[in-house]
Scaffold this motif. Structure first.
Motif, PDB file in Angstrom:
ATOM      1  N   GLN A 329      33.257  40.937  20.163  1.00 45.16           N
ATOM      2  CA  GLN A 329      32.554  41.022  18.876  1.00 45.16           C
ATOM      3  C   GLN A 329      33.368  40.353  17.775  1.00 45.16           C
ATOM      4  O   GLN A 329      32.821  39.630  16.937  1.00 45.16           O
ATOM      5  N   LYS A 331      35.552  38.005  18.171  1.00 43.17           N
ATOM      6  CA  LYS A 331      35.577  36.577  18.426  1.00 43.17           C
ATOM      7  C   LYS A 331      34.307  35.913  17.893  1.00 43.17           C
ATOM      8  O   LYS A 331      34.346  34.798  17.337  1.00 43.17           O
ATOM      9  N   LYS A 332      33.171  36.596  18.004  1.00 45.26           N
ATOM     10  CA  LYS A 332      31.907  36.052  17.475  1.00 45.26           C
ATOM     11  C   LYS A 332      31.953  35.954  15.964  1.00 45.26           C
ATOM     12  O   LYS A 332      31.310  35.082  15.359  1.00 45.26           O
ATOM     13  N   ASP A 333      32.674  36.887  15.337  1.00 43.85           N
ATOM     14  CA  ASP A 333      32.711  36.909  13.866  1.00 43.85           C
ATOM     15  C   ASP A 333      33.616  35.824  13.287  1.00 43.85           C
ATOM     16  O   ASP A 333      33.573  35.577  12.075  1.00 43.85           O
TER      17      ASP A 333
END
Length: 334
Positions: A329, A331-333
């Motif tokens: 999560q 890393k997605k941000d």
């Protein structure tokens, strides 16, 4: 309850260093005052002499020493008053030359009788956290900084609670376990679930909190722990054997053992035996343990002996973690 020998030695060394620093600072202050106020130096020399004068007067034969002692005491009080006036008139405190200890309870010895003083306990807690930090990141990890933001409040397949509701329960259980350590109804925890859900973070929170309360805490990974047991049994070098023995004593004797990543080790018959010994010995000694693992309890039953699985299921409170991987999560941000 007590700290490991290495932690106590380091804390005692810091206390001694602090005492030496205070003595050196006091010596510098004394030299400065004596250079600036020679009369104060003269008074201090004379005050030291009065001690011997009182002793001599009390040992003098054939006469009552009381009048002589009183004269000396009166002179002593007069000198002390002059000394205080000189110090105050020149901007110093009345106790500038008295060398007050940092800790008035133990006079910087670390002990009040046979009881460890609070000042030494604080240093021990700091040293223990430093020792724990060699393997466990204790930077900003605490219950106060734990965030629920990465746990969904939406239903999760096969579970009655959402990931957030489940984590709120787990968080309350872990924080109460640490806050009431030794008095909490639950003695042992088994943190179970996939990686990236906060098991190690909460383990670090427990380690910090329990350590700060003055209990001995040892954290290590399953791979390291079982390697030490194996070295103790099979190593040929005497020093390696002794070091491994010391480590296994730490695992068996500490107030709280945090065993991380159970299941990552190669599960040989020896490891099975070592795990049983570790778990059973600590249960028999009524010592507390927190185990984290990517394995579910069903996988534990499949991987380890029935005796091990029975003790983990019967004597540990199993806390199942589920949800989306926090690392992914984040890393997605980015």
């Amino acid at each position: 309850m007590g700290y490991e020998a290495i932690v106590l030695r380091r804390a005692a060394r810091r206390l001694e260093d602090r005492r030496k620093e205070r003595a050196a600072a006091q010596a510098r202050r004394e030299a400065e005052i004596y250079a600036r106020l020679p009369r104060v130096a003269e008074i201090d020399r004379e005050l030291k002499k009065t001690v011997f004068q009182i002793i001599a007067a009390s040992l003098r034969e054939g006469r009552d020493p009381t009048p002589s002692i009183q004269v000396i005491k009166d002179r002593n009080l007069s000198l002390q008053a002059e000394r205080t006036r000189l110090l105050l008139d020149n901007g110093y405190g009345a106790d500038a030359l008295d060398g007050q200890p940092v800790c008035p309870h133990c006079n910087d010895t670390g002990w009040v009788g046979a009881r460890m003083c609070t000042c030494l306990k604080q240093l021990c807690a700091q040293e223990q956290i430093r020792e724990l930090s060699k393997l466990l990141d204790l930077g900003e990890q605490s219950f106060e900084t734990f965030s629920m933001d990465y746990y969904s409040d939406q239903p999760w397949p096969g579970e009655a609670l959402s990931p957030r509701e489940n984590m709120e329960f787990i968080f309350d259980m872990c924080s109460n376990y640490a806050r009431k350590f030794g008095r909490f109804k639950v003695r042992n925890l088994f943190l179970s679930g996939p990686p990236g859900l906060g098991k190690t973070f909460l383990s670090a929170c427990i380690a910090r909190s329990v350590s700060e309360k003055g209990f001995s805490v040892v954290y290590d990974t399953a791979v390291n722990i079982f390697a030490r047991f194996e070295e103790q049994k099979f190593a040929r070098d005497r020093q390696d054997v002794e070091e491994a023995r010391d480590e296994t004593k730490r695992y068996l004797g500490c107030d709280l053992l945090i065993l991380d990543d159970l299941g990552s080790e190669l599960t040989t018959p020896f490891v099975q035996s070592a795990l049983y010994t570790l778990v059973n010995a600590r249960l028999m000694a009524n010592q507390q343990t927190v185990i984290s693992s990517n394995l579910s309890m069903e996988q534990v039953r499949q991987r380890y002996t029935p005796q091990i699985a029975s003790r983990l299921e019967g004597e540990y409170r199993v806390l199942p973690f589920y949800g989306e991987d926090i690392r992914l999560q984040r890393k997605k941000d980015l």
